[in-house]
Design a protein around this motif. Sequence first.
Motif, PDB file in Angstrom:
ATOM      1  N   MET B 331     -14.223   1.100  -6.039  1.00  0.00           N
ATOM      2  CA  MET B 331     -14.053  -0.127  -5.240  1.00  0.00           C
ATOM      3  C   MET B 331     -13.500  -1.232  -6.154  1.00  0.00           C
ATOM      4  SD  MET B 331     -15.802  -3.247  -4.518  1.00  0.00           S
ATOM      5  CE  MET B 331     -16.671  -3.951  -3.181  1.00  0.00           C
ATOM      6  N   CYS B 334      -9.578  -1.076  -6.746  1.00  0.00           N
ATOM      7  CA  CYS B 334      -9.001  -1.833  -5.536  1.00  0.00           C
ATOM      8  C   CYS B 334      -9.223  -3.215  -5.570  1.00  0.00           C
ATOM      9  CB  CYS B 334      -9.756  -1.181  -4.210  1.00  0.00           C
ATOM     10  SG  CYS B 334      -9.550   0.526  -3.890  1.00  0.00           S
ATOM     11  N   MET B 339      -5.441  -1.885  -6.713  1.00  0.00           N
ATOM     12  CA  MET B 339      -4.927  -0.392  -6.392  1.00  0.00           C
ATOM     13  C   MET B 339      -5.458  -0.027  -4.830  1.00  0.00           C
ATOM     14  SD  MET B 339      -6.600   1.882  -9.718  1.00  0.00           S
ATOM     15  CE  MET B 339      -5.609   3.370  -9.418  1.00  0.00           C
ATOM     16  N   THR B 340      -4.696   0.828  -4.236  1.00  0.00           N
ATOM     17  CA  THR B 340      -5.102   1.209  -2.833  1.00  0.00           C
ATOM     18  C   THR B 340      -6.141   2.114  -3.014  1.00  0.00           C
ATOM     19  OG1 THR B 340      -3.733   3.035  -2.746  1.00  0.00           O
ATOM     20  CG2 THR B 340      -2.736   0.797  -1.994  1.00  0.00           C
ATOM     21  N   PRO B 341      -6.993   2.440  -1.819  1.00  0.00           N
ATOM     22  CA  PRO B 341      -8.149   3.451  -1.883  1.00  0.00           C
ATOM     23  C   PRO B 341      -7.680   4.693  -2.321  1.00  0.00           C
ATOM     24  CG  PRO B 341      -8.381   1.883  -0.018  1.00  0.00           C
ATOM     25  CD  PRO B 341      -7.031   1.520  -0.758  1.00  0.00           C
ATOM     26  N   GLU B 382      -9.875   5.313   2.850  1.00  0.00           N
ATOM     27  CA  GLU B 382      -9.815   3.686   3.127  1.00  0.00           C
ATOM     28  C   GLU B 382     -11.002   3.119   3.494  1.00  0.00           C
ATOM     29  OE1 GLU B 382      -7.369   6.048   4.056  1.00  0.00           O
ATOM     30  OE2 GLU B 382      -5.955   5.652   2.752  1.00  0.00           O
ATOM     31  N   LEU B 385     -13.844   3.013   0.783  1.00  0.00           N
ATOM     32  CA  LEU B 385     -13.870   1.802  -0.476  1.00  0.00           C
ATOM     33  C   LEU B 385     -13.668   0.493   0.407  1.00  0.00           C
ATOM     34  CD1 LEU B 385     -11.902   3.583  -3.001  1.00  0.00           C
ATOM     35  CD2 LEU B 385     -14.317   3.525  -2.864  1.00  0.00           C
TER      36      LEU B 385
END
Lengths: 410, 410
Positions: B331, B334, B339-341, B382, B385
Amino acid sequence: MPCLTGISILYQCRPEGGQGDVHPIYDAAIAWTGDRIAWVGPAAQLPAAFRDGPAFDAGGRTVIPGLIDCHTHLAFAGWRAEEFEQKLKGASYLEIARAGGGIVSTVRKTREAPAEALVTRCLDHLGRMLALGVTTVEAKSGYGLDLANELKLLEVYRDVASRCTQRLVPTLLAAHTTPPEYKDRRADYVRLVIDEIIPAAARAGLARFCDVFVEETAFSIDDARAIFAAGRRLGLVPKLHADQITDTGGAALAAEVGAVSADHLERSTDSGLRAMAGAGVVAVTLPLASLYLNQPPVQARRLRESGVRVAVATDFNPGSAPSYDLPLALMLACTLQRMTPAEALKGATAWAAHAIGEGAEVGSLLPGRRADLVLLEAESVEQWLYHYRPNCCAAVVAGGQAVVGALSPA
Amino acid sequence: MPCLTGISILYQCRPEGGQGDVHPIYDAAIAWTGDRIAWVGPAAQLPAAFRDGPAFDAGGRTVIPGLIDCHTHLAFAGWRAEEFEQKLKGASYLEIARAGGGIVSTVRKTREAPAEALVTRCLDHLGRMLALGVTTVEAKSGYGLDLANELKLLEVYRDVASRCTQRLVPTLLAAHTTPPEYKDRRADYVRLVIDEIIPAAARAGLARFCDVFVEETAFSIDDARAIFAAGRRLGLVPKLHADQITDTGGAALAAEVGAVSADHLERSTDSGLRAMAGAGVVAVTLPLASLYLNQPPVQARRLRESGVRVAVATDFNPGSAPSYDLPLALMLACTLQRMTPAEALKGATAWAAHAIGEGAEVGSLLPGRRADLVLLEAESVEQWLYHYRPNCCAAVVAGGQAVVGALSPA
């Protein structure tokens, strides 16, 4: 009456002293009658009169007051996970809002949701928050944004309050954002809030506080002044979202109108914070919102220097803080804002209670207060927030009843 | 053979494609024989041959590969909660280290601790990590810092590996810091590491990797080159702590020596990161360490632009990252690093496996790989997180066995 011994440290968190004064009692005991604390102190001094009921053993665990989440937007429909990814790729909160996404999509889904569905969701969230030790929750409306739907949300809270374990404190936040049908007619929406929504909510006794989101893209200082005045006339105490994304002078306004709290404060000026301290306004910091929005949070040093009392809450909502994990918010208050663990604990107990006018009821382990307490699997509050683990809450007592886990017989 | 259906999304996380390619399969099924995956795909295509064993129903949950924590300092004695507060009040990691606190106090306590006590603690930590879905763990020595105690730690890991549920991958980190008895004689300690500790560890087959903390206050690039060369001669693959507090050129060194990973990288240059990408070195980011140390972490954008594969781990240790909460690290990857999940998930599965040379065994849900998988209470990675909750792990299968929670019959 029940008593609990075998407590290695009990943090009383009295509503006095500095932010970091959490009043530890070592080798402590606590006794209660019904839903009220009767006695707290060193176990060796526990009077015989308090030993005649069921005796429980904390097994050397740490005890803190039931945690208070003094800023949530608990009732909403849907989620916005897809926006999370957009934001991670660089879109700003304001950009998403200006493009018609963000809060407006939650408003649409919340208006469409039947009250019963919202009640079910709130009870589910509250059950999970209770497992984390959260025994008091402030809950704001603000995804209805018309008379019927703002009242629907407050009625959801009334229903939830009668069915949940927590103490639930409702706040009217009709002035959360201008709803789509009032686009470019903000003044008309402010009139609706003042002339219809506030009077209806106040008449029905559905809210304790009147909150305004004071921000460039939401409501101006003058809007807020008028809304707070209307609320005050009908017994609603001011509270505000202040200086989250831009400095609009929200902190100073909170002092001017005698708000019970001003929340966010990422961009507040030092003079604004000092004015709040002077007026007795509690500063509510929301580190999860800072984290999710990738914004520098207000630093503990600045809050300390201003002398303001600081509460820490989750801001639980589907956009900028989609987590109700108050212990995580406390850990982030330490790591991101550089509060000490003791300062963070005071912020989710004694000072959080003050941020919602509940200081005489909860937030401190004192005789006469509600018997709301948490048994932590941690040797101290420092160890709890340093060696961070998903959930250290071994048991929760709310209103004198063990509601999470079980107390072991002494 | 057992099969699991009723999976709304299964993320295969194949060791190919970009950081965000996690290969979702909707309405999926997975079957295994013994400890190995036999088949993965859309449930509608599950061959009859794979339906003859016990059939389980995921109840619409999401399935991800068992998580891999590819950077921990698992075995240590004591804690350092008191330093946490000192750091929150402004003392730096280096200041605490220079004053003789910090890591040296952990070394003293770890040397004093009997091996059995360390084994017990490791097993306790691993049990709690397993409940979070962590099925593979890299574990470094580095609090012994003499021949006997470094071997003691690696023997602790050998013992733990035979008793824990996880796959445990041991790393020799004798070059963690210069021990107090070698103060001002770092070169002599480097000789001890090269001439005695590495040979003894390699002869006994106690470690897979040889790690060096390359930092102003620890070991130089030249020290590291010599240590890696000694390790290589005896079959230990290089790994390093690089550019955490200052840029010492660690990223470029990792590329030069063909390290399996370079970890931290907060201060690495773009050219260093590009060199790592070119040499196939995995970049291990440790957002919990950035958070606890109040340091800006390396941003996902920079890692993306360099083309390097990124793993995410906890850095679990009693000083700079006293948490083994890998989902929280994801988490934070992100929220703090953007960062993306999906990118974060790839970082704790396929690319984390590569960071510890285990890519052919774990990290991807592919036939032939170990049947290590996690059932998440979240509708997608998605949502997991974004709507962050303390522990979303409903069940864990490791080596084909349900080791956390129970699988429901189909």
